[in-house]
Design a protein around this motif. Structure first.
Motif, PDB file in Angstrom:
ATOM      1  N   MET A 190     -21.710  -4.792 -35.051  1.00 56.63           N
ATOM      2  CA  MET A 190     -22.212  -5.800 -35.992  1.00 56.63           C
ATOM      3  C   MET A 190     -22.478  -7.097 -35.247  1.00 56.63           C
ATOM      4  SD  MET A 190     -20.337  -7.687 -39.230  1.00 56.63           S
ATOM      5  CE  MET A 190     -20.236  -6.296 -40.330  1.00 56.63           C
ATOM      6  N   SER A 191     -23.726  -7.370 -34.955  1.00 54.21           N
ATOM      7  CA  SER A 191     -24.146  -8.655 -34.417  1.00 54.21           C
ATOM      8  C   SER A 191     -25.585  -8.861 -34.828  1.00 54.21           C
ATOM      9  CB  SER A 191     -24.002  -8.706 -32.890  1.00 54.21           C
ATOM     10  OG  SER A 191     -22.687  -9.030 -32.516  1.00 54.21           O
ATOM     11  N   ARG A 192     -25.782  -9.525 -35.953  1.00 53.96           N
ATOM     12  CA  ARG A 192     -27.137  -9.750 -36.431  1.00 53.96           C
ATOM     13  C   ARG A 192     -27.150 -10.879 -37.436  1.00 53.96           C
ATOM     14  NH1 ARG A 192     -28.650  -6.072 -41.098  1.00 53.96           N
ATOM     15  NH2 ARG A 192     -26.715  -5.206 -41.925  1.00 53.96           N
ATOM     16  N   ILE A 193     -28.328 -11.423 -37.657  1.00 53.25           N
ATOM     17  CA  ILE A 193     -28.537 -12.438 -38.672  1.00 53.25           C
ATOM     18  C   ILE A 193     -29.626 -11.930 -39.603  1.00 53.25           C
ATOM     19  CG2 ILE A 193     -30.086 -13.737 -37.152  1.00 53.25           C
ATOM     20  CD1 ILE A 193     -29.087 -16.284 -38.587  1.00 53.25           C
ATOM     21  N   VAL A 194     -29.341 -11.924 -40.900  1.00 58.19           N
ATOM     22  CA  VAL A 194     -30.269 -11.346 -41.855  1.00 58.19           C
ATOM     23  C   VAL A 194     -30.893 -12.446 -42.712  1.00 58.19           C
ATOM     24  CG1 VAL A 194     -28.987  -9.180 -41.913  1.00 58.19           C
ATOM     25  CG2 VAL A 194     -28.499 -10.932 -43.625  1.00 58.19           C
ATOM     26  N   LEU A 195     -32.098 -12.182 -43.159  1.00 53.82           N
ATOM     27  CA  LEU A 195     -32.805 -13.085 -44.050  1.00 53.82           C
ATOM     28  C   LEU A 195     -32.490 -12.697 -45.481  1.00 53.82           C
ATOM     29  CD1 LEU A 195     -34.971 -15.287 -44.595  1.00 53.82           C
ATOM     30  CD2 LEU A 195     -36.693 -13.468 -44.431  1.00 53.82           C
ATOM     31  N   GLY A 196     -31.925 -13.639 -46.247  1.00 55.89           N
ATOM     32  CA  GLY A 196     -31.610 -13.330 -47.623  1.00 55.89           C
ATOM     33  C   GLY A 196     -30.662 -14.340 -48.237  1.00 55.89           C
ATOM     34  N   ASP A 197     -30.421 -14.170 -49.513  1.00 54.91           N
ATOM     35  CA  ASP A 197     -29.486 -15.006 -50.268  1.00 54.91           C
ATOM     36  C   ASP A 197     -28.083 -14.458 -50.062  1.00 54.91           C
ATOM     37  OD1 ASP A 197     -27.923 -16.276 -52.225  1.00 54.91           O
ATOM     38  OD2 ASP A 197     -29.566 -16.313 -53.676  1.00 54.91           O
ATOM     39  N   CYS A 198     -27.165 -15.296 -49.643  1.00 60.87           N
ATOM     40  CA  CYS A 198     -25.809 -14.795 -49.368  1.00 60.87           C
ATOM     41  C   CYS A 198     -25.157 -14.202 -50.624  1.00 60.87           C
ATOM     42  CB  CYS A 198     -24.933 -15.883 -48.759  1.00 60.87           C
ATOM     43  SG  CYS A 198     -24.438 -17.209 -49.879  1.00 60.87           S
ATOM     44  N   LEU A 199     -25.557 -14.675 -51.809  1.00 53.84           N
ATOM     45  CA  LEU A 199     -24.983 -14.120 -53.037  1.00 53.84           C
ATOM     46  C   LEU A 199     -25.441 -12.685 -53.275  1.00 53.84           C
ATOM     47  CD1 LEU A 199     -25.094 -17.096 -55.561  1.00 53.84           C
ATOM     48  CD2 LEU A 199     -23.240 -16.359 -54.056  1.00 53.84           C
TER      49      LEU A 199
ATOM     50  N   VAL B 244     -14.483  -9.062 -41.579  1.00 53.73           N
ATOM     51  CA  VAL B 244     -14.682 -10.033 -40.512  1.00 53.73           C
ATOM     52  C   VAL B 244     -13.365 -10.716 -40.179  1.00 53.73           C
ATOM     53  CG1 VAL B 244     -17.064 -10.395 -41.236  1.00 53.73           C
ATOM     54  CG2 VAL B 244     -15.301 -11.969 -42.040  1.00 53.73           C
ATOM     55  N   ASP B 245     -13.315 -11.281 -38.974  1.00 58.02           N
ATOM     56  CA  ASP B 245     -12.079 -11.866 -38.462  1.00 58.02           C
ATOM     57  C   ASP B 245     -12.009 -13.381 -38.603  1.00 58.02           C
ATOM     58  OD1 ASP B 245     -10.841  -9.401 -37.058  1.00 58.02           O
ATOM     59  OD2 ASP B 245     -12.907  -9.450 -36.313  1.00 58.02           O
ATOM     60  N   PHE B 246     -13.149 -14.023 -38.810  1.00 54.67           N
ATOM     61  CA  PHE B 246     -13.199 -15.479 -38.859  1.00 54.67           C
ATOM     62  C   PHE B 246     -14.492 -15.890 -39.545  1.00 54.67           C
ATOM     63  CE2 PHE B 246     -14.313 -19.501 -36.366  1.00 54.67           C
ATOM     64  CZ  PHE B 246     -13.468 -20.324 -37.099  1.00 54.67           C
TER      65      PHE B 246
ATOM     66  N   ARG C  33     -13.176 -10.567 -29.153  1.00 56.55           N
ATOM     67  CA  ARG C  33     -14.023  -9.471 -29.630  1.00 56.55           C
ATOM     68  C   ARG C  33     -14.008  -9.341 -31.159  1.00 56.55           C
ATOM     69  NH1 ARG C  33     -11.673  -7.866 -24.899  1.00 56.55           N
ATOM     70  NH2 ARG C  33     -13.125  -7.476 -23.202  1.00 56.55           N
ATOM     71  N   GLY C  34     -13.583 -10.387 -31.838  1.00 58.65           N
ATOM     72  CA  GLY C  34     -13.609 -10.376 -33.290  1.00 58.65           C
ATOM     73  C   GLY C  34     -15.009 -10.599 -33.829  1.00 58.65           C
TER      74      GLY C  34
ATOM     75  N   GLY D  67     -18.329 -14.237 -26.558  1.00 58.07           N
ATOM     76  CA  GLY D  67     -17.979 -12.820 -26.511  1.00 58.07           C
ATOM     77  C   GLY D  67     -17.563 -12.220 -27.834  1.00 58.07           C
ATOM     78  N   ARG D  68     -17.852 -12.904 -28.933  1.00 53.91           N
ATOM     79  CA  ARG D  68     -17.539 -12.362 -30.251  1.00 53.91           C
ATOM     80  C   ARG D  68     -18.792 -11.751 -30.882  1.00 53.91           C
ATOM     81  NH1 ARG D  68     -13.813 -15.735 -27.722  1.00 53.91           N
ATOM     82  NH2 ARG D  68     -11.869 -15.838 -28.946  1.00 53.91           N
TER      83      ARG D  68
END
Length: 215
Positions: free
Chosen positions: A1-10, A21-23, A164-165, A185-186
């Motif tokens: 999991m390392s990505r940024i998506v286009l959209g409404d967080c809701l 997620v860790d943080f 690595r979180g 490195g996260r």
């Protein structure tokens, strides 16, 4: 999991599993209908209808005994506190970033940014606690009207996210949190509503090499 998506967080956050997620490190709209000198605005900065449901989802997705750091609008702090508490977070620290310049001047010269350190459950104390006043480097706001400096965000990630979180930013803007996560490195998961800022973030991340962390 390392990505940024286009959209409404809701819409996106409910699709993520519990404790995934860790943080969390995020800079949500400050609820002040902000407009910079060039006319740029921030989506959903006029009302707080998204505030409570967003942080309820953030709390659900964050693992137990972990941290969330949220920037906020100082003159709307009551609304942010209500949302954080309603979600289940408790405030365990307040961080002030001292600017070497003023953003504007009215009754005072405004020369700081601030964020709350929020806890879910009972996180372990850091081995070396950060001071609650930290330096700030001007980002230039080239890619976003409230663009945060990667250096400041990286310090927070290194302190409060395990090696690595996974770092979550539901209001990713031009991707500074995600860039900082990659450099330290996260892994990361970002969400951005505005297509222009999402495109800027995607471009930045395409040229950001992954950093390394200690085993």
């Amino acid at each position: 999991m390392s990505r940024i998506v286009l959209g409404d967080c809701l819409a996106v956050l409910p699709t993520l599993p519990d404790q995934a997620v860790d943080f969390v490190l995020t800079d949500p709209p400050y609820l002040v209908n902000y407009q910079d000198r060039s006319g740029r605005r921030i989506a959903n900065d006029k009302n707080d209808s998204w505030l409570v449901p967003a942080f309820e989802q953030i709390y659900r997705i964050l693992r137990d005994d972990a941290f969330c750091i949220s920037f906020y609008g100082w003159n709307r702090v009551d609304r942010f506190f209500n949302a954080w508490r309603a979600a289940g977070f408790r405030a365990v620290g307040h961080i002030v970033f001292a600017k070497p310049y003023q953003s504007k001047a009215k009754f005072l010269r405004y020369q700081h940014e601030a964020a709350y350190l929020l806890a879910k459950g009972q996180p372990a104390l850091p081995d070396e606690p950060l001071p609650d006043v930290l330096p700030w480097k001007y980002s230039g706001n080239r890619l976003h009207p409230t663009q945060k400096p990667v250096e400041s965000l990286a310090t927070l990630i290194e302190t409060f996210c395990p090696s690595r979180g996974i770092v979550l930013d539901p209001f990713a803007g031009s991707g500074s949190t995600c860039v900082a996560a990659r450099q330290t490195g996260r892994r990361f998961f970002g969400i951005e509503l505005d297509a222009k800022y999402h495109a800027a973030a995607t471009t930045r991340l395409s040229t950001t090499p992954a950093g390394r962390v200690a085993a």
